[in-house]
Design an enzyme around this catalytic site. Structure first.
Site, PDB file in Angstrom:
ATOM      1  N   LYS A 115      -5.382 -13.785  11.089  1.00 26.56           N
ATOM      2  CA  LYS A 115      -6.417 -13.874  10.056  1.00 26.56           C
ATOM      3  C   LYS A 115      -5.924 -14.604   8.810  1.00 26.56           C
ATOM      4  CE  LYS A 115      -9.701 -11.280   7.236  1.00 26.56           C
ATOM      5  NZ  LYS A 115     -10.306  -9.955   6.933  1.00 26.56           N
ATOM      6  N   HIS A 116      -4.715 -14.278   8.372  1.00 21.26           N
ATOM      7  CA  HIS A 116      -4.221 -14.796   7.098  1.00 21.26           C
ATOM      8  C   HIS A 116      -3.101 -15.832   7.258  1.00 21.26           C
ATOM      9  CE1 HIS A 116      -6.541 -11.714   5.008  1.00 21.26           C
ATOM     10  NE2 HIS A 116      -6.009 -10.799   5.806  1.00 21.26           N
ATOM     11  N   HIS A 135      -2.864  -9.195  13.703  1.00 23.10           N
ATOM     12  CA  HIS A 135      -4.042  -9.362  12.857  1.00 23.10           C
ATOM     13  C   HIS A 135      -3.691 -10.111  11.575  1.00 23.10           C
ATOM     14  CE1 HIS A 135      -7.673  -8.381  10.560  1.00 23.10           C
ATOM     15  NE2 HIS A 135      -6.859  -7.996   9.586  1.00 23.10           N
ATOM     16  N   GLU A 136      -2.591  -9.723  10.945  1.00 22.46           N
ATOM     17  CA  GLU A 136      -2.212 -10.358   9.681  1.00 22.46           C
ATOM     18  C   GLU A 136      -1.896 -11.843   9.869  1.00 22.46           C
ATOM     19  OE1 GLU A 136      -2.372  -9.027   6.572  1.00 22.46           O
ATOM     20  OE2 GLU A 136      -3.386  -7.424   7.658  1.00 22.46           O
ATOM     21  N   HIS A 155       1.206  -4.587   3.154  1.00 23.57           N
ATOM     22  CA  HIS A 155      -0.058  -4.719   3.886  1.00 23.57           C
ATOM     23  C   HIS A 155      -0.232  -6.156   4.339  1.00 23.57           C
ATOM     24  CE1 HIS A 155      -4.691  -3.905   4.159  1.00 23.57           C
ATOM     25  NE2 HIS A 155      -4.210  -4.536   5.222  1.00 23.57           N
ATOM     26  N   PHE A 181      -1.022  -4.774  14.394  1.00 20.22           N
ATOM     27  CA  PHE A 181      -1.188  -4.943  12.949  1.00 20.22           C
ATOM     28  C   PHE A 181      -0.680  -6.325  12.519  1.00 20.22           C
ATOM     29  CE2 PHE A 181       0.480  -3.183   8.611  1.00 20.22           C
ATOM     30  CZ  PHE A 181      -0.577  -3.785   7.941  1.00 20.22           C
ATOM     31  N   GLN A 212       0.828  -1.206   0.000  1.00 23.85           N
ATOM     32  CA  GLN A 212       0.000   0.000   0.000  1.00 23.85           C
ATOM     33  C   GLN A 212       0.861   1.254   0.000  1.00 23.85           C
ATOM     34  OE1 GLN A 212      -2.466  -0.200   3.530  1.00 23.85           O
ATOM     35  NE2 GLN A 212      -0.829   0.456   4.879  1.00 23.85           N
TER      36      GLN A 212
END
Length: 228
Positions: free
Chosen positions: A119-120, A115-116, A62, A112, A35
């Site tokens: 989730k992923h 979360h990455e 990102h 951050f 990004q």
């Protein structure tokens, strides 16, 4: 009896092989997403610089997101594998530089990255453990210098407007692969270059041509490349 035991042993071995194969094919490819910080910040909600200071005027990571060829994606795959900063302590400095957070309130970046990963990243655990996942994203970042690619074609983050087709062509000519461009809008509702998606193989080592592009509204023909 021996024949029956042999049958069950063969069946169990076959099942184990099938399970292993299925686990290795939990997804079909990754989106590697970078990004532009100027576009993240130049919105109505604005941004907050990380506690380590203002990031460099460069595309930042990102995420590295597992995806299916159908266009859908897995998420939050393993609640028993939480983010653990101690596993990536040797990567933190590089992540602060290449994968900075711009969310408010200001932070070091762990929320951050948590979360990455959760989730992923947990959806790629059959191939990449936590350290390997973040390392792979950093390695991919080193392989493609988006800002320099665009500058070499006269596309600068100077607040000017540029053709989306020129942006795509510049990246494809430099990498050999077609990107997907995501836009957002500034406070004046002007569309701007926000994120660049590239596709990566399941080992997260090489770029590939995208099997499918993300669903969503396409950018207008001409977009702004804001200053940061």
């Amino acid at each position: 009896m021996k024949d029956q035991l042999a049958f069950y042993a063969f069946f169990f071995l076959l099942y184990a092989c099938f399970a292993a194969l299925s686990s290795a094919q939990d997804f079909d490819f990754f989106y590697f997403v970078q990004q532009w910080p100027g576009s993240y910040c130049d919105t109505k909600r604005s941004c907050c610089y990380p506690t380590t200071g203002k990031p460099a005027a460069d595309f930042g990571i990102h995420g590295l997101w597992p995806n299916y060829n159908s266009g859908s994606y897995p998420s939050d795959c393993d609640p028993d594998s939480p983010y653990d900063a101690s596993q990536i302590k040797d990567l933190i400095r590089r992540m602060q530089e290449k994968w900075p957070t711009l969310a408010c309130p200001s932070s070091e970046g762990h929320h951050f990255w948590e979360h990455e990963w959760e989730k992923h990243g947990t959806c790629s655990e059959s191939i990449l453990d936590q350290h390997s996942y973040f390392q792979a994203a950093l390695n991919l970042k080193n392989k493609i210098n988006l800002l320099q690619i665009l500058k070499d074609r006269g596309i600068e983050p100077d607040g000017g407007n540029y053709e989306v087709s020129d942006i795509k062509d510049a990246i494809k000519d430099a990498t050999g692969f077609t990107p997907w461009i995501q836009c957002n809008v500034d406070e004046g509702r002007n569309s701007q270059l926000y994120q660049v998606y590239m596709c990566v193989n399941t080992s997260a080592t090489n770029f590939i041509e995208c099997p499918v592009f993300p669903k969503g509204r396409s950018c207008p023909q001409e977009i702004e490349f804001p200053v940061f």
